[in-house]
Motif scaffolding. Structure first.
Motif, PDB file in Angstrom:
ATOM      1  N   UNK A 177       1.086  -9.121   4.335  1.00 54.66           N
ATOM      2  CA  UNK A 177       2.121  -8.109   4.225  1.00 54.66           C
ATOM      3  C   UNK A 177       2.180  -7.343   5.531  1.00 54.66           C
ATOM      4  N   UNK A 178       3.370  -7.048   5.988  1.00 58.40           N
ATOM      5  CA  UNK A 178       3.512  -6.296   7.240  1.00 58.40           C
ATOM      6  C   UNK A 178       3.757  -4.823   6.994  1.00 58.40           C
ATOM      7  N   UNK A 179       4.254  -4.477   5.812  1.00 58.87           N
ATOM      8  CA  UNK A 179       4.652  -3.089   5.544  1.00 58.87           C
ATOM      9  C   UNK A 179       3.855  -2.539   4.374  1.00 58.87           C
ATOM     10  N   UNK A 180       2.996  -1.543   4.628  1.00 57.48           N
ATOM     11  CA  UNK A 180       2.096  -1.050   3.575  1.00 57.48           C
ATOM     12  C   UNK A 180       2.864  -0.543   2.351  1.00 57.48           C
ATOM     13  N   UNK A 181       2.390  -0.954   1.178  1.00 56.29           N
ATOM     14  CA  UNK A 181       3.085  -0.606  -0.060  1.00 56.29           C
ATOM     15  C   UNK A 181       2.604   0.709  -0.657  1.00 56.29           C
ATOM     16  N   UNK A 182       1.569   1.287  -0.056  1.00 51.49           N
ATOM     17  CA  UNK A 182       1.027   2.528  -0.608  1.00 51.49           C
ATOM     18  C   UNK A 182       1.712   3.742   0.016  1.00 51.49           C
ATOM     19  N   UNK A 183       2.276   4.629  -0.822  1.00 48.86           N
ATOM     20  CA  UNK A 183       2.921   5.833  -0.270  1.00 48.86           C
ATOM     21  C   UNK A 183       1.919   6.935   0.061  1.00 48.86           C
ATOM     22  N   UNK A 184       0.711   6.558   0.413  1.00 50.28           N
ATOM     23  CA  UNK A 184      -0.318   7.591   0.612  1.00 50.28           C
ATOM     24  C   UNK A 184      -0.244   8.173   2.018  1.00 50.28           C
ATOM     25  N   UNK A 185      -0.746   9.363   2.120  1.00 52.14           N
ATOM     26  CA  UNK A 185      -0.743  10.069   3.406  1.00 52.14           C
ATOM     27  C   UNK A 185      -1.583   9.362   4.444  1.00 52.14           C
ATOM     28  N   UNK A 186      -2.648   8.703   3.957  1.00 54.99           N
ATOM     29  CA  UNK A 186      -3.537   8.029   4.906  1.00 54.99           C
ATOM     30  C   UNK A 186      -2.821   6.872   5.591  1.00 54.99           C
ATOM     31  N   UNK A 187      -1.777   6.376   4.977  1.00 53.26           N
ATOM     32  CA  UNK A 187      -1.048   5.257   5.580  1.00 53.26           C
ATOM     33  C   UNK A 187       0.148   5.739   6.393  1.00 53.26           C
ATOM     34  N   UNK A 188       0.979   6.588   5.767  1.00 46.15           N
ATOM     35  CA  UNK A 188       2.243   6.949   6.414  1.00 46.15           C
ATOM     36  C   UNK A 188       2.215   8.337   7.072  1.00 46.15           C
ATOM     37  N   UNK A 189       1.061   9.025   6.939  1.00 46.26           N
ATOM     38  CA  UNK A 189       0.954  10.313   7.620  1.00 46.26           C
ATOM     39  C   UNK A 189       1.216  11.490   6.687  1.00 46.26           C
ATOM     40  N   UNK A 190       0.698  12.613   7.095  1.00 48.60           N
ATOM     41  CA  UNK A 190       0.705  13.831   6.286  1.00 48.60           C
ATOM     42  C   UNK A 190       2.120  14.268   5.907  1.00 48.60           C
ATOM     43  N   UNK A 191       3.024  14.208   6.885  1.00 46.95           N
ATOM     44  CA  UNK A 191       4.342  14.814   6.685  1.00 46.95           C
ATOM     45  C   UNK A 191       5.404  13.827   6.177  1.00 46.95           C
ATOM     46  N   UNK A 192       5.018  12.569   6.064  1.00 49.36           N
ATOM     47  CA  UNK A 192       6.041  11.545   5.780  1.00 49.36           C
ATOM     48  C   UNK A 192       6.740  11.803   4.452  1.00 49.36           C
ATOM     49  N   UNK A 193       5.980  12.125   3.425  1.00 49.28           N
ATOM     50  CA  UNK A 193       6.586  12.301   2.102  1.00 49.28           C
ATOM     51  C   UNK A 193       7.556  13.483   2.065  1.00 49.28           C
ATOM     52  N   UNK A 194       7.112  14.672   2.449  1.00 46.11           N
ATOM     53  CA  UNK A 194       8.070  15.794   2.415  1.00 46.11           C
ATOM     54  C   UNK A 194       9.241  15.601   3.382  1.00 46.11           C
ATOM     55  N   UNK A 195       8.986  15.028   4.547  1.00 38.05           N
ATOM     56  CA  UNK A 195      10.081  14.814   5.500  1.00 38.05           C
ATOM     57  C   UNK A 195      11.108  13.847   4.916  1.00 38.05           C
ATOM     58  N   UNK A 196      10.617  12.798   4.241  1.00 35.70           N
ATOM     59  CA  UNK A 196      11.529  11.829   3.630  1.00 35.70           C
ATOM     60  C   UNK A 196      12.359  12.462   2.537  1.00 35.70           C
ATOM     61  N   UNK A 197      11.716  13.336   1.758  1.00 29.46           N
ATOM     62  CA  UNK A 197      12.456  14.000   0.689  1.00 29.46           C
ATOM     63  C   UNK A 197      13.510  14.945   1.271  1.00 29.46           C
ATOM     64  N   UNK A 198      13.129  15.655   2.321  1.00 31.36           N
ATOM     65  CA  UNK A 198      14.105  16.542   2.985  1.00 31.36           C
ATOM     66  C   UNK A 198      15.281  15.748   3.531  1.00 31.36           C
ATOM     67  N   UNK A 199      14.967  14.622   4.134  1.00 32.46           N
ATOM     68  CA  UNK A 199      16.039  13.785   4.679  1.00 32.46           C
ATOM     69  C   UNK A 199      16.984  13.344   3.565  1.00 32.46           C
ATOM     70  N   UNK A 200      16.402  12.958   2.429  1.00 35.09           N
ATOM     71  CA  UNK A 200      17.225  12.513   1.305  1.00 35.09           C
ATOM     72  C   UNK A 200      18.107  13.649   0.788  1.00 35.09           C
TER      73      UNK A 200
END
Lengths: 562, 562
Positions: A29-52
């Protein structure tokens, strides 16, 4: 400017790794399936939600050549207000715009096109949280599933298609030397070129339930093989593909290419521009995911194009015996519940012999099995929060209508119930219904009941089950099949039956792999060998019809005297 | 018994060499094209002739399941009596017989099937002289051409198709292991299989002019990908394919397989069994070479099948300038004369600017060029014996009728003349006719005049010629194109025009390579990118639609707890 060649150079290692993975078919797999902070970074989740949330209630920023007004057609199955509007497409203007890009896109060559495609994917991956929200609120998938199926797994499937397209378009050399010995003279010598030429304008018609996962293979396969692509989303699931097209155009423009190589075709429901586009003489490739009715219509009417469809079928489970009855029930209950059975891969027909199946918990009659399955479903879905995370929301009224029809029929083994979601009180969430039928009730079970509707069907024997399996799937298609048996003879017969039926087979799934899930780079999705689909995602057949190799040849000195 | 695995082992080196050749696209040939004693042995020629004459006037010894009576339909263009009769096919019986072999042929696997196919080819090659006589007296090809095109080159094209089919069906492994890491647990591990499954019964519809060369790629591609094949020869050219089917059945039976994996479908002219077979629900692959009319009909009506057609087109020569005028004329005269232009690759439309072309012999106006080409034709065909060896005989009355129509039209630059053959006084031999037209006469030159009829067409300029070239080929198709120019700009423009038109391009042929000839393992034949053909012989696209890969998967211990 970053040229296509630069993009190829920077993604070359990834592309070569992906091509190797398609050949090995091991886990990759090339793209990690886990939405965890350790994979995509601390701010990724809130930033993505803000973008949405920043997109809601606004005109989506994407240029569409020749657009005429705007449309706003989406409704969240979770009940929130979306209000995103998109430029409304003029199909003829889109085809003309796409045609105008053909020669320049052809000139980029396979490696450059794969480089551009890989860069598009990389950028889509950086927006994976935003994308997950977009998929959740158009398809009704629960967030984590939307992140995985609509995000990482869709990106892996896209990369797989890019890898197949790149491998297929570079298998023949672009330059070769030919030298034929001549008796008593100099050899005849020629220099030859091979140029990959796309078939023409490509059209991708998306579906409501998997807007990215099911559209990406066709989109990226067509792009890398040299075709401009018009992306026509389902009116109920525009946003995930609008984001995708936006990224495509951004990357194309930055690479000095015409952004109209990828365009968005949004419409009002009922405008029917998919049919207009699919039968346009310049549209030469159509990828479609959706109903058998429109898929069959496309196959019959889009005669100027190669048509890749993924439609519906009768996904079947043959129950013979098991050494892990609890595992079987747990695994099957999850398969029926995941995304409320709104997957083209969810089992519909469960075939069980009249005198029951042998298990490690003793022989279980069809009645007992039905009760045990209902208990397993209730256990899985007993906690509303966990239930909501598994079931997601009902995508549209069509699914709800079928569920209501089934729920009111006789023979209910497990009734459907409404589930309340804490986070989204307006969400439409239902547990699956299971009905008991007899093998003679084929009028009911040979219809496809897309959604959380399954049938436990009594047959005379496992041999009879296998016959029903082969005959119904040959006639009506299927995307998945599962057999449970402890007998090597039955498993061998099931494999032969699956080859005759033309469907992939899973055997004795009792753990963490489910029949409705396939892994990119290892599992094919669909076969082409039964009416449910015309091709697999992804194999050579899926990409080879999208391009031609055109040669030129000329003598190189010395030319033998003739 | 020699098993398919044994045959694969004994031909493995050849098959691997062939696969390497398809990738390199350099010169390579497995079957010698020279009918000399030093290659094929002292006795090969007389033995082959005896074998051929031994067949005349008799029932051809081949079993056909369900045959009903006999047919005898061939007439030698060389005027000798053939009188060979064949079992008359019952199409439904043939389809049923083929279907009954599907599972056993599938079980042989790709390597075994390729081994069987290679052994068939080896045996056909041992009968190459007999085959050459059979091709000569059905197609009208002169003996040496029949030996090469109908013998060695057809066998090379067959091996090329076998190589592509073997490579494509073994690119995905038949067994693989998948192991997905799990956070805090054992990995999820599965064993997976991939099985190649043929699409179904295949039909090959042969043509009158190249009964073997044009039929072999489809026949062998379908066989190796796992499909039983029904071979339907043109009623005028049965013998070469009857011999082929005989050899196929012999090799299959000796390998312990059912001979009905390959059957012969002979008919009376007008029986129309090709249409019956091609639209039968169990016939899933159709290969056809012949008229655009029936090819278009098949594409429109054989909807249950994948249809590969090679039809007709407007093969075009763009004349701009040359540094070797004599070479150009000599090469072009030969291309127009070879087998009386009865090749799907013979140039028909020669485009020349109104103010002439620059040559090393000075500027030549269209009038002068026409006269020079006529002189070159007369020089090439001046000696009757040599003329007969180049022209061969006129295959049938259809070709003769078109020749007569053209010969009576205004603007004749080179008239057609009858040639007498010493060996076969009854042969129908004619030199080509060339007519002058203007670019405005498109009603005439956009028709296909299959046979020895070509047009020298005056245009406004080379740019205009390239426009006429692209537009007519896009609309009506072409299998070949040739440009003569000393200008790098014109050559570059011609290449772009050929890419737009979707046709392979030859440049400045003045020596021993002719536009109507393609070399197996190096040149593609047809493109799929214009209406003349749906595919190339042979590439991945030509083989990938003939099979599916079906997977099965099951857990291997340990299964992670879920």
């Amino acid at each position: 400017m970053t040229t296509p060649a630069d993009l190829y150079a920077s993604h070359r290692e990834l592309l070569e790794r992906a091509i190797a993975a398609t050949a090995a078919r091991e886990y990759w797999s090339a793209f990690p399936e886990s939405p965890s902070k350790s994979v995509y970074g601390e701010d990724a989740a809130p930033a993505g939600e803000r973008a949405f949330t920043g997109l809601l209630g606004k005109q989506f920023p994407v240029d569409v050549p020749g657009a005429v007004g705007t449309v706003s057609t989406e409704r969240s199955p979770y009940g929130i207000e979306l209000g995103v509007s998109y430029p409304k497409a003029d199909p003829l203007a889109l085809v003309a715009a796409a045609r105008a890009t053909v020669a320049s896109w052809r000139a980029v060559g396979p490696e450059g096109r794969a480089g551009v495609a890989a860069e598009i994917l990389r950028r889509i991956n950086t927006r994976i949280f935003e994308m997950a929200h977009a998929v959740q609120h158009t398809s009704g998938q629960a967030f984590v599933m939307a992140f995985q199926a609509g995000g990482a797994h869709a990106q892996d499937r896209a990369l797989e298609a890019i890898a197949y397209a790149l491998a297929a378009t570079t298998r023949m050399p672009d330059h070769s030397s030919w030298s034929k010995p001549q008796r008593g003279g100099e050899p005849l010598s020629m220099a030859k070129t091979g140029t990959v030429v796309g078939r023409g304008v490509a059209l991708v018609i998306g579906c409501n339930t998997f807007p990215t996962w099911n559209s990406y293979p066709g989109l990226f396969a067509s792009l890398v093989t040299g075709n401009p692509v018009i992306v026509k989303p389902h009116p109920g699931a525009v946003l995930p593909l609008a984001i995708t097209v936006q990224v495509c155009r951004e990357v194309l423009a930055e690479a000095g290419l015409h952004p109209d190589i990828v365009t968005l075709a949004a419409e009002e429901p009922g405008d029917g521009i998919a049919a207009t586009l699919a039968t346009h003489p310049d549209v030469r490739i159509v990828d479609f995911t959706g109903s058998s009715e429109f898929g069959d219509w496309l196959e019959a009417n889009a005669r100027q194009a190669v048509v890749y469809t993924e439609k519906a079928g009768l996904n079947t489970v043959v129950l013979d015996s098991t050494a892990d009855y609890r595992g079987l029930l747990r695994n099957l209950a999850f398969s029926l519940s995941l995304y409320s059975g709104q997957m083209c891969t969810t089992p519909q027909n469960l075939l069980i012999p009249r005198d029951g199946i042998e298990t490690d918990a003793g022989r279980r009659t069809p009645e007992e099995f039905g009760a045990d399955l209902a208990t397993a479903l209730d256990k899985l879905l007993g906690d509303p929060k966990r239930a909501a995370g598994t079931l997601g929301a009902i995508v549209n009224d069509g699914v709800l209508a079928r569920l209501t029809e089934a729920a009111g029929s006789p023979g209910v083994v497990h009734p459907s119930a409404a589930v309340t979601d804490e986070q989204f009180p307006g969400a439409t969430i239902r547990t699956p219904v299971v009905l008991r039928l007899d093998a003679a009730d084929e009028k009911t079970y040979t219809r496809e009941w897309f959604g959380p509707v399954s049938f436990l069907i009594t047959t005379d024997s496992t041999e009879h089950s296998l016959r029903v399996f082969t005959e119904t799937v040959r006639a009506h298609g299927a995307l998945t099949a599962l057999v449970h048996s402890t007998s090597p003879q039955v498993l061998a017969a099931a494999r032969e039956a699956a080859l005759d039926a033309g469907v992939h087979l899973s055997e004795n799934l009792t753990g963490g792999v489910f029949v409705n899930q396939t892994a990119a780079f290892s599992d094919l999705h669909g076969t082409g060998a039964n009416p449910a689909a015309t091709a697999s995602l992804t194999d050579d057949y899926f990409v080879c019809g999208r391009f031609f190799t055109l040669q030129s040849r000329h003598h190189v000195a010395p030319v033998a005297a003739s």
